[in-house]
Design a protein around this motif. Structure first.
Motif, short mmCIF file in Angstrom:
data_model
loop_
_atom_site.label_atom_id
_atom_site.label_comp_id
_atom_site.label_asym_id
_atom_site.label_seq_id
_atom_site.Cartn_x
_atom_site.Cartn_y
_atom_site.Cartn_z
N GLU A 169 0.86 -1.19 0.00
CA GLU A 169 0.00 0.00 0.00
C GLU A 169 0.89 1.23 0.00
O GLU A 169 1.82 1.33 0.79
CB GLU A 169 -0.92 -0.03 1.24
N SER A 189 -10.54 5.34 -1.98
CA SER A 189 -11.96 5.65 -2.22
C SER A 189 -12.88 4.96 -1.23
O SER A 189 -14.01 5.41 -1.00
CB SER A 189 -12.35 5.28 -3.65
N THR A 190 -12.42 3.86 -0.61
CA THR A 190 -13.32 3.08 0.26
C THR A 190 -13.99 3.91 1.37
O THR A 190 -15.22 3.88 1.49
CB THR A 190 -12.57 1.87 0.85
N GLY A 226 -23.50 1.89 0.15
CA GLY A 226 -24.71 1.19 -0.30
C GLY A 226 -24.42 -0.25 -0.75
O GLY A 226 -23.36 -0.52 -1.33
N VAL A 244 4.00 0.52 -5.26
CA VAL A 244 4.54 -0.33 -6.32
C VAL A 244 4.92 0.59 -7.48
O VAL A 244 4.08 1.37 -7.96
CB VAL A 244 3.49 -1.38 -6.75
N MET A 304 -19.73 -2.85 -2.22
CA MET A 304 -20.68 -3.95 -2.07
C MET A 304 -20.15 -5.24 -2.67
O MET A 304 -20.40 -6.32 -2.15
CB MET A 304 -22.06 -3.58 -2.64
C1 LIG Z 1 -18.68 9.25 -3.38
C2 LIG Z 1 -18.60 7.77 -3.56
C3 LIG Z 1 -19.71 6.99 -3.26
C4 LIG Z 1 -19.62 5.60 -3.41
N1 LIG Z 1 -20.70 4.84 -3.04
C5 LIG Z 1 -20.62 3.49 -3.12
C6 LIG Z 1 -21.69 2.68 -2.66
O1 LIG Z 1 -22.70 3.18 -2.18
N2 LIG Z 1 -21.55 1.33 -2.74
C7 LIG Z 1 -20.44 0.75 -3.27
O2 LIG Z 1 -20.38 -0.48 -3.35
N3 LIG Z 1 -19.40 1.49 -3.71
C8 LIG Z 1 -19.46 2.84 -3.65
N4 LIG Z 1 -18.42 3.61 -4.09
C9 LIG Z 1 -17.29 2.95 -4.74
C10 LIG Z 1 -16.37 2.32 -3.73
O3 LIG Z 1 -15.95 3.31 -2.82
C11 LIG Z 1 -15.16 1.74 -4.47
O4 LIG Z 1 -15.60 0.92 -5.54
C12 LIG Z 1 -14.33 0.87 -3.54
O5 LIG Z 1 -14.07 1.53 -2.34
C13 LIG Z 1 -13.03 0.51 -4.22
O6 LIG Z 1 -12.21 -0.13 -3.26
P1 LIG Z 1 -10.70 -0.43 -3.61
O7 LIG Z 1 -10.15 -1.16 -2.46
O8 LIG Z 1 -10.63 -1.04 -4.96
O9 LIG Z 1 -10.05 1.02 -3.79
P2 LIG Z 1 -9.43 2.04 -2.72
O10 LIG Z 1 -10.18 2.07 -1.45
O11 LIG Z 1 -9.28 3.34 -3.44
O12 LIG Z 1 -8.02 1.41 -2.42
C14 LIG Z 1 -7.03 1.38 -3.42
C15 LIG Z 1 -5.70 1.50 -2.69
O13 LIG Z 1 -4.64 1.33 -3.64
C16 LIG Z 1 -3.57 2.14 -3.22
N5 LIG Z 1 -2.64 2.30 -4.34
C17 LIG Z 1 -2.85 2.98 -5.50
N6 LIG Z 1 -1.76 2.90 -6.28
C18 LIG Z 1 -0.84 2.17 -5.61
C19 LIG Z 1 0.50 1.76 -5.89
N7 LIG Z 1 1.11 2.08 -7.04
N8 LIG Z 1 1.15 1.03 -4.96
C20 LIG Z 1 0.56 0.68 -3.78
N9 LIG Z 1 -0.68 1.07 -3.47
C21 LIG Z 1 -1.39 1.78 -4.37
C22 LIG Z 1 -4.26 3.43 -2.81
O14 LIG Z 1 -3.45 4.21 -1.97
C23 LIG Z 1 -5.51 2.89 -2.09
O15 LIG Z 1 -5.30 2.75 -0.71
C24 LIG Z 1 -18.45 5.00 -3.92
C25 LIG Z 1 -17.34 5.79 -4.22
C26 LIG Z 1 -17.40 7.15 -4.03
C27 LIG Z 1 -16.20 7.98 -4.34
#
Ligand SMILES: Cc1cc2nc3c(=O)[nH]c(=O)nc-3n(C[C@H](O)[C@H](O)[C@H](O)COP(=O)(O)OP(=O)(O)OC[C@H]3O[C@@H](n4cnc5c(N)ncnc54)[C@H](O)[C@@H]3O)c2cc1C
Length: 388
Positions: free
Chosen positions: A35, A44-45, A51, A179, A344
């Motif tokens: 990370e 973004s989480t 929802g 990374v 979700m």
């Molecule tokens: C306003 C808003 C409302 C939403 N509402 C909903 C909802 O109601 N229901 C739902 O299901 N989803 C919703 N979503 C979408 C949801 O938030 C995302 O789909 C989900 O959180 C994605 O999770 P993730 O772990 O893939 O990404 P993230 O939580 O973004 O985690 C990705 C991680 O990768 C790390 N990273 C990036 N590049 C590198 C690298 N090169 N090396 C190491 N680490 C790296 C980042 O630092 C980050 O910590 C919403 C999003 C937003 C913005």
């Protein structure tokens, strides 16, 4: 050189779910979650609306959701964590004939896949949720097993459950470790580079959320998902609406809302938002949000907005995730592009990634339609229609 069996890039809800499911499936597998930030769950989480719903238009999204709902219903017991899945339902409403016809078709599909969804006439909607303006509505759909939860709690649940496993299930979480490169040879992943050195690994799983494509580029891949800003606001607590409300989506205007901290959370996608990582809250857009909110919930006239924030969706052309191994780069798994549904869908997505690594293929849900190859070759896409 350091070696791992699997490198997971990103420690949000997807990275932690993948790590948990890998450790559960094959204890002792050496999994490194890398990370770039100093702690878990900073992307973004935690900015999500939280929802969780099965009311989609595509079979694959409905199947991902029914699996997710079953998981989240038992998560607090199964993972011994604090996780409160508030199943107050999702209510989708429309004023338009075309959308009403789509609702009916969706409901048929959803019911055939076991979703307990109801079609509701405006009078029935008004009787259950009197705060809603229903005089202009044609139809609504409601499923009481949908709802919302705190995505930060869920991520902590996966993270801590993995860390409590004997020998941490073979998983190590490493922070402040971006990374910076992904290596491959003869069409197969061989490892990654970080500022602290190289790690060899036969599997790399891209769980970088809005940075999915950026991380894919490190391997020379064009993962076609774009980061797009989305904003949310909360009102002050109020006593204008007695009970907690379903996550309610006005499908025609895109306005959505749910209960939050004694008030309401308010959201509306700006469909003209250009792709990019703009982190600034769009204050001007709030005027449009309030205008549309008042059309559906007139009593909000007496509410005060107290805070807002901006985060990023990772959006694909068909609003479906890119899930699975990239056929032209063996060992590289894409786990992103959820287009607003990544929280979700995190439990089944983590399980499916673990199945691919441990058994060679995803078996619990057919995700063959979600590969990156669907964007090559010009074939017709079947987009998810129920998006906000
Ligand atoms: C306003 C808003 C409302 C939403 N509402 C909903 C909802 O109601 N229901 C739902 O299901 N989803 C919703 N979503 C979408 C949801 O938030 C995302 O789909 C989900 O959180 C994605 O999770 P993730 O772990 O893939 O990404 P993230 O939580 O973004 O985690 C990705 C991680 O990768 C790390 N990273 C990036 N590049 C590198 C690298 N090169 N090396 C190491 N680490 C790296 C980042 O630092 C980050 O910590 C919403 C999003 C937003 C913005």
């Amino acid at each position: 050189m350091e070696r791992a069996d699997v490198v997971v890039v990103g420690c949000g809800i997807l990275g932690t779910s993948v790590a948990y499911h890998l450790a559960k499936r094959q204890a002792g597998l050496r999994v490194l979650v890398l990370e770039k930030e100093k702690s878990p769950c900073t992307g973004s989480t935690p900015l999500s609306a939280g929802g969780i719903r099965a009311q989609f238009s595509t079979e694959v999204n409905i199947r991902l959701s029914t699996s997710a709902i079953a998981f989240y219903e038992t998560m607090s017991d199964a993972l011994e964590c604090h996780f409160d899945f508030e199943q107050h339902g999702y209510l989708l409403v429309t004023t338009e004939e075309e959308t009403a016809a789509r609702f009916k078709a969706n409901v048929e599909l959803q019911r055939s896949l076991g979703v307990p969804v109801e079609l509701l006439e405006p009078a029935a909607i008004k009787a259950r949720w009197p705060h809603l303006e229903t005089s202009d509505l044609l139809l609504g759909t409601f499923s009481g097993t949908d709802g919302y939860a705190d995505p930060y709690e869920a991520t902590m649940g996966f993270w801590q459950a993995t860390r409590r496993m004997p020998n941490k299930g073979g998983v190590e979480f490493r922070f402040a470790t971006p990374v910076t490169g992904i290596h491959h040879e003869d069409g197969r992943v061989t490892g990654v580079s970080t500022e602290r050195g190289q790690i060899t690994a036969p599997w790399v799983i891209d769980c970088a959320g809005p940075w999915l494509a950026e991380v894919g580029e490190l391997a020379g891949l064009d993962l076609q998902a774009e980061p797009v800003r989305r904003c949310l606001w909360n009102t002050e607590p109020f006593d204008l609406i007695k009970d907690k409300i379903p996550l309610t989506i006005d499908m025609d205007t895109g306005f959505y809302t749910r209960s939050e901290s004694g008030g309401l959370m308010l959201g509306l996608a700006n469909t003209k938002e250009p792709p990019g990582f703009n982190p600034i809250l769009d204050d001007e857009w709030l005027e449009v949000v309030i205008e549309r909110a008042l059309l559906r919930i007139p009593c909000l006239e007496h509410a005060e907005v107290n805070r807002g924030w901006a985060g990023h969706y990772s959006i694909t052309r068909d609003h479906l995730p890119i899930l699975g191994e990239v056929p032209w780069l063996k060992g590289f798994l894409s786990c992103g592009g959820f287009s607003g549904h990544g929280f979700m869908h995190a439990p089944p997505a983590g399980l499916l990634m673990a199945e691919i690594v441990c058994e060679g293929e995803a078996t619990t849900i057919d995700i063959s339609a979600l590969g990156i190859e669907r964007f090559r070759g010009g074939g017709a896409l079947t987009p998810e229609a129920n998006v906000i």
